[in-house]
Motif scaffolding. Structure first.
Motif, PDB file in Angstrom:
ATOM      1  N   GLY A  64       0.810  -1.213   0.000  1.00 27.80           N
ATOM      2  CA  GLY A  64       0.000   0.000   0.000  1.00 27.80           C
ATOM      3  C   GLY A  64       0.842   1.259   0.000  1.00 27.80           C
ATOM      4  N   LEU A  65       1.927   1.261   0.763  1.00 26.56           N
ATOM      5  CA  LEU A  65       2.795   2.435   0.828  1.00 26.56           C
ATOM      6  C   LEU A  65       3.511   2.673  -0.495  1.00 26.56           C
ATOM      7  CD1 LEU A  65       4.341   2.035   4.401  1.00 26.56           C
ATOM      8  CD2 LEU A  65       2.434   3.494   3.692  1.00 26.56           C
ATOM      9  N   ARG A  66       3.973   1.599  -1.123  1.00 29.73           N
ATOM     10  CA  ARG A  66       4.656   1.766  -2.419  1.00 29.73           C
ATOM     11  C   ARG A  66       3.680   2.261  -3.484  1.00 29.73           C
ATOM     12  NH1 ARG A  66       7.497  -2.769  -0.501  1.00 29.73           N
ATOM     13  NH2 ARG A  66       6.040  -4.234  -1.442  1.00 29.73           N
ATOM     14  N   ALA A  67       2.445   1.776  -3.432  1.00 26.69           N
ATOM     15  CA  ALA A  67       1.442   2.244  -4.397  1.00 26.69           C
ATOM     16  C   ALA A  67       1.155   3.730  -4.199  1.00 26.69           C
ATOM     17  CB  ALA A  67       0.160   1.429  -4.251  1.00 26.69           C
ATOM     18  N   ALA A  68       1.043   4.159  -2.939  1.00 24.91           N
ATOM     19  CA  ALA A  68       0.778   5.574  -2.664  1.00 24.91           C
ATOM     20  C   ALA A  68       1.946   6.441  -3.121  1.00 24.91           C
ATOM     21  CB  ALA A  68       0.514   5.771  -1.178  1.00 24.91           C
ATOM     22  N   ALA A  69       3.165   6.000  -2.852  1.00 23.49           N
ATOM     23  CA  ALA A  69       4.335   6.776  -3.279  1.00 23.49           C
ATOM     24  C   ALA A  69       4.444   6.811  -4.801  1.00 23.49           C
ATOM     25  CB  ALA A  69       5.607   6.181  -2.669  1.00 23.49           C
ATOM     26  N   ALA A  70       4.092   5.704  -5.454  1.00 24.90           N
ATOM     27  CA  ALA A  70       4.175   5.650  -6.918  1.00 24.90           C
ATOM     28  C   ALA A  70       3.135   6.538  -7.588  1.00 24.90           C
ATOM     29  CB  ALA A  70       4.008   4.203  -7.389  1.00 24.90           C
ATOM     30  N   ALA A  71       2.100   6.956  -6.858  1.00 28.91           N
ATOM     31  CA  ALA A  71       1.079   7.846  -7.418  1.00 28.91           C
ATOM     32  C   ALA A  71       1.485   9.315  -7.348  1.00 28.91           C
ATOM     33  CB  ALA A  71      -0.253   7.648  -6.687  1.00 28.91           C
ATOM     34  N   MET A  72       2.691   9.587  -6.874  1.00 26.89           N
ATOM     35  CA  MET A  72       3.150  10.969  -6.736  1.00 26.89           C
ATOM     36  C   MET A  72       3.130  11.739  -8.060  1.00 26.89           C
ATOM     37  SD  MET A  72       4.167  13.369  -4.791  1.00 26.89           S
ATOM     38  CE  MET A  72       4.559  15.022  -5.340  1.00 26.89           C
ATOM     39  N   PRO A  73       3.438  11.141  -9.224  1.00 26.04           N
ATOM     40  CA  PRO A  73       3.358  11.915 -10.474  1.00 26.04           C
ATOM     41  C   PRO A  73       1.994  12.537 -10.729  1.00 26.04           C
ATOM     42  CG  PRO A  73       4.613   9.913 -10.853  1.00 26.04           C
ATOM     43  CD  PRO A  73       4.044   9.812  -9.458  1.00 26.04           C
ATOM     44  N   VAL A  74       0.908  11.847 -10.356  1.00 25.59           N
ATOM     45  CA  VAL A  74      -0.429  12.421 -10.516  1.00 25.59           C
ATOM     46  C   VAL A  74      -0.573  13.652  -9.631  1.00 25.59           C
ATOM     47  CG1 VAL A  74      -2.897  12.017 -10.158  1.00 25.59           C
ATOM     48  CG2 VAL A  74      -1.470  10.241 -11.190  1.00 25.59           C
ATOM     49  N   ALA A  75      -0.112  13.548  -8.380  1.00 24.02           N
ATOM     50  CA  ALA A  75      -0.187  14.691  -7.473  1.00 24.02           C
ATOM     51  C   ALA A  75       0.687  15.843  -7.968  1.00 24.02           C
ATOM     52  CB  ALA A  75       0.237  14.266  -6.067  1.00 24.02           C
ATOM     53  N   VAL A 123      11.023  21.854  -5.826  1.00 23.79           N
ATOM     54  CA  VAL A 123      10.506  21.023  -4.738  1.00 23.79           C
ATOM     55  C   VAL A 123       9.749  19.814  -5.288  1.00 23.79           C
ATOM     56  CG1 VAL A 123       8.740  20.980  -2.929  1.00 23.79           C
ATOM     57  CG2 VAL A 123      10.450  22.784  -2.951  1.00 23.79           C
ATOM     58  N   LEU A 124       8.930  20.013  -6.312  1.00 23.61           N
ATOM     59  CA  LEU A 124       8.192  18.888  -6.890  1.00 23.61           C
ATOM     60  C   LEU A 124       9.129  17.865  -7.517  1.00 23.61           C
ATOM     61  CD1 LEU A 124       5.148  20.742  -8.503  1.00 23.61           C
ATOM     62  CD2 LEU A 124       5.145  19.311  -6.452  1.00 23.61           C
ATOM     63  N   LEU A 125      10.185  18.326  -8.151  1.00 26.27           N
ATOM     64  CA  LEU A 125      11.173  17.394  -8.708  1.00 26.27           C
ATOM     65  C   LEU A 125      11.840  16.588  -7.597  1.00 26.27           C
ATOM     66  CD1 LEU A 125      12.822  19.611 -11.480  1.00 26.27           C
ATOM     67  CD2 LEU A 125      11.250  17.688 -11.802  1.00 26.27           C
ATOM     68  N   LEU A 126      12.137  17.236  -6.477  1.00 22.52           N
ATOM     69  CA  LEU A 126      12.707  16.518  -5.336  1.00 22.52           C
ATOM     70  C   LEU A 126      11.718  15.498  -4.791  1.00 22.52           C
ATOM     71  CD1 LEU A 126      14.503  19.424  -3.419  1.00 22.52           C
ATOM     72  CD2 LEU A 126      15.579  17.558  -4.698  1.00 22.52           C
ATOM     73  N   PHE A 127      10.451  15.875  -4.727  1.00 22.77           N
ATOM     74  CA  PHE A 127       9.431  14.937  -4.249  1.00 22.77           C
ATOM     75  C   PHE A 127       9.326  13.721  -5.167  1.00 22.77           C
ATOM     76  CE2 PHE A 127       6.840  18.483  -1.987  1.00 22.77           C
ATOM     77  CZ  PHE A 127       7.707  18.413  -0.910  1.00 22.77           C
ATOM     78  N   LEU A 128       9.364  13.962  -6.472  1.00 24.23           N
ATOM     79  CA  LEU A 128       9.302  12.842  -7.413  1.00 24.23           C
ATOM     80  C   LEU A 128      10.491  11.908  -7.235  1.00 24.23           C
ATOM     81  CD1 LEU A 128       8.092  14.751 -10.605  1.00 24.23           C
ATOM     82  CD2 LEU A 128       6.810  13.004  -9.351  1.00 24.23           C
ATOM     83  N   LEU A 129      11.663  12.481  -7.022  1.00 23.37           N
ATOM     84  CA  LEU A 129      12.854  11.663  -6.786  1.00 23.37           C
ATOM     85  C   LEU A 129      12.704  10.843  -5.508  1.00 23.37           C
ATOM     86  CD1 LEU A 129      15.814  10.816  -7.289  1.00 23.37           C
ATOM     87  CD2 LEU A 129      16.501  12.878  -6.028  1.00 23.37           C
TER      88      LEU A 129
END
Length: 345
Positions: A64-75, A123-129
């Motif tokens: 569940g955590l990996r799925a939530a983190a992988a959805a970061m591009p949508v956010a 900041v968003l690029l850092l979050f994606l990384l």
């Protein structure tokens, strides 16, 4: 069913765009973007903490955590319209220093709109990384030292985002506790989401009691930070700081605050019960309450900053968080199914 979420999100977005003035829609979008970004980032933080500490909880909640983190591009994509329209969103944008309060005029160099837009992109690029590393096999390769480094980068970046896109709407208010409250809220929401995914899966239900204890701990940290900010600001008795709370205690907003705090208190009491935390349905219900409570708290913190938000329940805000949430959850569900980590979500 999951493929239907994307067209449903499109329909919700179309309805959102036709509900009111574009300024009100964009400001509602600020709330939605913050919430779902916070869930993805909170999941990445928990994954990085697990990379340092280990433990069975991380293995159980990992899907569940990996799925939530992988959805970061949508956010992250949700921030693009806000970045492009930033000059029209902030009350101080384009104003002369002489027309602003002295406390705001001194901050104009930092609050320059172009500088703010550039910071947000970085900041968003850092979050994606961070989310990409946390959700993928690189987390193991980077090891504990790499995870700790990314956590420090996250702490710095999330502070910038919360200051630029929440506190900057009311630049006379300042609180060093605000970024930690915002970041901790995202972790609480991510913990709740991961627990719900674990509960919905076929296996590892025996780990739900551990999840209940972790939710108890994070909810207590969040409540402590919220209380300490209130105590320090109210004791300081400074008009520009107290006004922030007064604005959020009028027109029913005070009721919203007590609801959010009350929900967290109920979860803490429930998860402190040895009997309730052994019941999967009780832990899942607590997780759902925490997730909803964090959304309500974020709305309470953000909505009163805008004059357009005069109603206690604002349909535009609700539709914004649902529209983005549908797209975000579709991306998270796609990640789960591609990995084959959850058979029945």
């Amino acid at each position: 069913m999951m493929p239907l979420l994307f067209p449903l999100a499109a329909v919700a977005l179309a309805a959102l765009a036709g509900l009111g003035p574009m300024a009100a829609v964009l400001r509602a979008w600020v709330f939605a973007a913050h919430f779902w970004t916070g869930v993805s980032l909170g999941a990445a933080v928990l994954l990085l903490i697990h990379a340092i500490t280990g433990g069975r909880w991380g293995l159980a909640m990992g899907p569940g955590l990996r799925a939530a983190a992988a959805a970061m591009p949508v956010a992250a994509l949700a921030w693009l319209p806000l970045i492009l329209t930033a000059p029209g969103l902030f009350p101080w944008a384009g104003a002369q220093p002489s027309d602003l309060p002295e406390t705001v005029a001194r901050k104009l160099a930092y609050l320059d709109v172009g500088f703010l837009q550039a910071r947000t992109v970085v900041v968003l690029l850092l979050f994606l990384l961070i989310c990409w590393v946390a959700a993928g096999p690189l987390r193991q390769r980077w090891g504990a030292a790499g995870a700790a480094t990314l956590l420090m980068v996250y702490a710095f970046a999330v502070s910038i985002l919360s200051i630029d896109w929440l506190l900057a709407f009311e630049p006379e208010f300042y609180s060093t506790a605000y970024p930690p409250i915002h970041a901790t809220g995202g972790v609480v929401a991510a913990m709740a989401f991961g627990t719900l995914i674990l509960w919905a899966s076929d296996g590892a239900r025996d780990r739900l009691a551990d999840c209940g204890m972790l939710m108890l701990g994070w909810a207590m940290v969040w409540l402590y930070l919220v209380y300490m900010q209130y105590l320090i600001i109210w004791s300081g008795d400074l008009p520009q700081e107290i006004a922030w709370y007064l604005r959020r205690s009028q027109g029913g907003f005070g009721v919203v605050l007590w609801l959010a705090i009350g929900w967290h208190a109920v979860v803490i009491a429930a998860m402190a019960s040895p009997r309730l935390k052994q019941r999967p349905d009780a832990v899942a219900a607590a997780a759902g309450v925490l997730l909803l409570g964090q959304a309500v708290d974020l709305w309470w913190r953000s909505a009163p900053a805008f004059a357009e938000h005069v109603e206690l329940v604002h349909l535009i805000d609700l539709l914004a968080v649902i529209a983005l949430g549908l797209a975000w959850f579709a991306a998270a569900s796609l990640g789960l199914r591609q990995r084959g980590e959850v058979r029945h979500a």
